[in-house]
Structure formats: structure tokens, C-alpha cells
Design an enzyme around this catalytic site. Structure first.
Site, PDB file in Angstrom:
ATOM      1  N   ARG A  63     -29.099  13.237  34.887  1.00  0.00           N
ATOM      2  CA  ARG A  63     -29.397  13.809  36.202  1.00  0.00           C
ATOM      3  C   ARG A  63     -29.945  15.239  36.123  1.00  0.00           C
ATOM      4  O   ARG A  63     -30.866  15.597  36.853  1.00  0.00           O
ATOM      5  CB  ARG A  63     -28.147  13.773  37.078  1.00  0.00           C
ATOM      6  N   ILE A  90     -27.674   8.987  42.103  1.00  0.00           N
ATOM      7  CA  ILE A  90     -27.140   9.915  43.113  1.00  0.00           C
ATOM      8  C   ILE A  90     -27.605  11.330  42.795  1.00  0.00           C
ATOM      9  O   ILE A  90     -27.438  11.814  41.676  1.00  0.00           O
ATOM     10  CB  ILE A  90     -25.602   9.813  43.181  1.00  0.00           C
ATOM     11  N   LEU A  91     -28.209  11.957  43.768  1.00  0.00           N
ATOM     12  CA  LEU A  91     -28.732  13.320  43.560  1.00  0.00           C
ATOM     13  C   LEU A  91     -27.598  14.334  43.685  1.00  0.00           C
ATOM     14  O   LEU A  91     -26.643  14.123  44.445  1.00  0.00           O
ATOM     15  CB  LEU A  91     -29.819  13.608  44.594  1.00  0.00           C
ATOM     16  N   ASN A 105     -33.571   8.401  53.210  1.00  0.00           N
ATOM     17  CA  ASN A 105     -33.161   7.242  52.416  1.00  0.00           C
ATOM     18  C   ASN A 105     -33.093   6.021  53.321  1.00  0.00           C
ATOM     19  O   ASN A 105     -32.920   6.138  54.535  1.00  0.00           O
ATOM     20  CB  ASN A 105     -31.772   7.496  51.798  1.00  0.00           C
ATOM     21  N   HIS A 107     -30.981   2.368  53.711  1.00  0.00           N
ATOM     22  CA  HIS A 107     -29.776   1.685  53.231  1.00  0.00           C
ATOM     23  C   HIS A 107     -29.646   0.339  53.946  1.00  0.00           C
ATOM     24  O   HIS A 107     -29.832   0.277  55.169  1.00  0.00           O
ATOM     25  CB  HIS A 107     -28.538   2.555  53.504  1.00  0.00           C
ATOM     26  N   ASP A 143     -24.707   8.153  51.575  1.00  0.00           N
ATOM     27  CA  ASP A 143     -25.056   7.354  52.761  1.00  0.00           C
ATOM     28  C   ASP A 143     -24.449   7.894  54.057  1.00  0.00           C
ATOM     29  O   ASP A 143     -24.032   7.117  54.937  1.00  0.00           O
ATOM     30  CB  ASP A 143     -24.612   5.883  52.552  1.00  0.00           C
ATOM     31  N   GLU A 172     -36.429  -3.617  56.829  1.00  0.00           N
ATOM     32  CA  GLU A 172     -36.552  -2.295  56.173  1.00  0.00           C
ATOM     33  C   GLU A 172     -38.014  -1.866  56.132  1.00  0.00           C
ATOM     34  O   GLU A 172     -38.358  -0.708  56.379  1.00  0.00           O
ATOM     35  CB  GLU A 172     -36.007  -2.359  54.744  1.00  0.00           C
TER      36      GLU A 172
HETATM   37  C1  GRF Z   1     -33.435  -2.087  49.592  1.00  0.00           C
HETATM   38  O1  GRF Z   1     -32.593  -3.061  50.136  1.00  0.00           O
HETATM   39  C2  GRF Z   1     -32.919  -0.718  49.946  1.00  0.00           C
HETATM   40  O2  GRF Z   1     -32.320  -0.662  51.174  1.00  0.00           O
HETATM   41  C3  GRF Z   1     -31.896  -0.507  48.868  1.00  0.00           C
HETATM   42  O3  GRF Z   1     -32.442  -1.090  47.716  1.00  0.00           O
HETATM   43  C4  GRF Z   1     -33.373  -2.101  48.066  1.00  0.00           C
HETATM   44  C5  GRF Z   1     -34.641  -1.712  47.401  1.00  0.00           C
HETATM   45  O4  GRF Z   1     -35.736  -2.490  47.686  1.00  0.00           O
HETATM   46  N1  GRF Z   1     -31.553   0.900  48.783  1.00  0.00           N
HETATM   47  P1  GRF Z   1     -37.193  -2.054  47.181  1.00  0.00           P
HETATM   48  O5  GRF Z   1     -37.059  -1.424  45.802  1.00  0.00           O
HETATM   49  O6  GRF Z   1     -37.774  -1.119  48.180  1.00  0.00           O
HETATM   50  O7  GRF Z   1     -37.961  -3.363  47.086  1.00  0.00           O
END
Ligand code: GRF
Length: 186
Positions: A63, A90-91, A105, A107, A143, A172
Site C-alpha cells: 500500500r 483499502i486506501l 466508490n 458498492h 463503505d 451499477e
Molecule cells: C462491482 O460489483 C463493484 O460494485 C464491486 O466490484 C465489482 C466490480 O466490477 N466493488 P467491475 O470490475 O467494474 O466489472
């Protein structure tokens, strides 16, 4: 129009990276991706950086070295926004504090529910009726930063962790670009 310079951090398949790249090709989208950083040499998402001719770097190290490397690159490229997209490292608190309000981010749950890993198994085990995804600012706690946008997804009895992950991933790809537009006005 002057777009903000952004960097996307990835570790894996990079499908969210792809959706942000595609949105960023739009004249009215407020960021341009100037750099992709992966902490994994094997991250498939690097292929999107190659395909769309975006400069990329692999920083597969501890890191401290990772963050040092990132800071140099960010300074050189005058990066203003960092988008974590499937980034599994984790940063440090220090790093996050330096970029307060500038790291986003995504999630795969309706935060504050189901922070951390193995989200889909845990959601199904607890017989939730809905799950979803959340774009949020990154703060020093995992998160837990301020929520920017969420999308609910209905859980069906037939859902397995894999099926649910796929359903949520589709959402997403829609909300990450929208969240970016929501927080950045040109
Ligand atoms: C996604 O479900 C995101 O929410 C999680 O990891 C997955 C990554 O998908 N943090 P990708 O690498 O964008 O295809």
C-alpha cells in the site's frame, strides 16, 4: 467546455470502468479519464484502457508504494477526481484525507447495509426482499462515506449470489455515470 481530469482505479474485470469511459465520450459528461490504475497485473479491465487508448499503469505493490506511485502520477497528470471501480485495496486514512470529497466508490449493496465483501451471499442469507448498489464518497471508514446515488433491485426466490451479482452489476453501470454527473457540474 473543460472537463475535470479523472483517474479510475481497478482490480478486476473493469466493467464499471467501461461504462464510465463510454459516458465520458459524451460532450456533456463532466469528466475525462486521463489515467487508469490497476493494483493487479492480471486485471481484465486493463483491456478497456488499451481499447480506448487511455494511459494506464500497473502498481502491484504494497500500500505504501502503491499510494506513493499514485500520488506522483496524479500530480503529473493534474488529476482532480478518483473513481474506484471494483478496486479491491483499502486506501490509507492519509491518502483518503488528501482527496476529501474527490474519491468515489461503487458498492454492490444498499449501503449502509452489507458493507464489505461477500455482499450477495449475506444478502440472500438474510432473506432481504431488495438489494442494489450505491455510489458514495470515500472516507476513512470502509463503505461509509456520504451516499451520492443508489438503485434498488428486487430479489427473486430464484436468485443465487451469481445471478444477483449480475442483476446488480447492470444497474451499477447506469448509476456510476449518473452519480458523477450529479456531483460535478461544469
Ligand atoms: C462491482 O460489483 C463493484 O460494485 C464491486 O466490484 C465489482 C466490480 O466490477 N466493488 P467491475 O470490475 O467494474 O466489472
Amino acid at each position: 467546455m473543460v472537463k475535470k481530469k479523472a483517474c479510475v482505479f481497478i482490480s478486476g474485470s473493469g466493467t464499471n470502468l467501461k461504462s464510465i469511459i463510454k459516458s465520458s465520450r459524451d460532450y456533456n459528461f463532466p469528466i475525462n479519464i486521463e489515467l487508469v490504475i490497476s493494483n493487479k497485473k492480471s486485471a481484465k479491465g486493463l483491456n478497456y484502457a488499451k481499447k480506448y487508448s487511455i494511459p494506464y499503469r500497473i502498481l502491484a505493490c504494497d500500500r505504501r508504494k502503491f499510494e506513493q506511485g499514485v500520488l506522483q502520477l496524479i500530480f503529473l497528470k493534474k488529476i482532480e477526481i478518483i473513481c474506484l471501480a471494483g478496486f479491491m485495496k483499502i486506501l490509507s486514512k492519509n491518502f483518503v484525507r488528501k482527496f476529501r470529497g474527490k474519491i468515489l466508490n461503487i458498492h454492490p449493496s444498499l449501503l449502509p447495509k452489507f458493507k464489505g465483501l461477500n455482499t450477495f451471499n449475506r444478502v440472500l442469507e438474510t432473506n432481504e426482499k431488495f438489494s442494489g448498489c450505491t455510489v458514495h464518497f470515500v472516507n476513512a471508514k470502509l463503505d461509509s462515506g456520504k451516499i451520492i446515488l443508489q438503485k434498488k433491485v428486487k430479489i427473486s426466490k430464484k436468485d443465487t449470489p451469481n445471478k444477483l451479482a449480475k442483476k446488480i452489476l447492470i444497474q451499477e453501470h447506469k448509476i456510476y455515470p449518473r452519480a458523477i454527473m450529479k456531483i460535478i457540474s461544469l
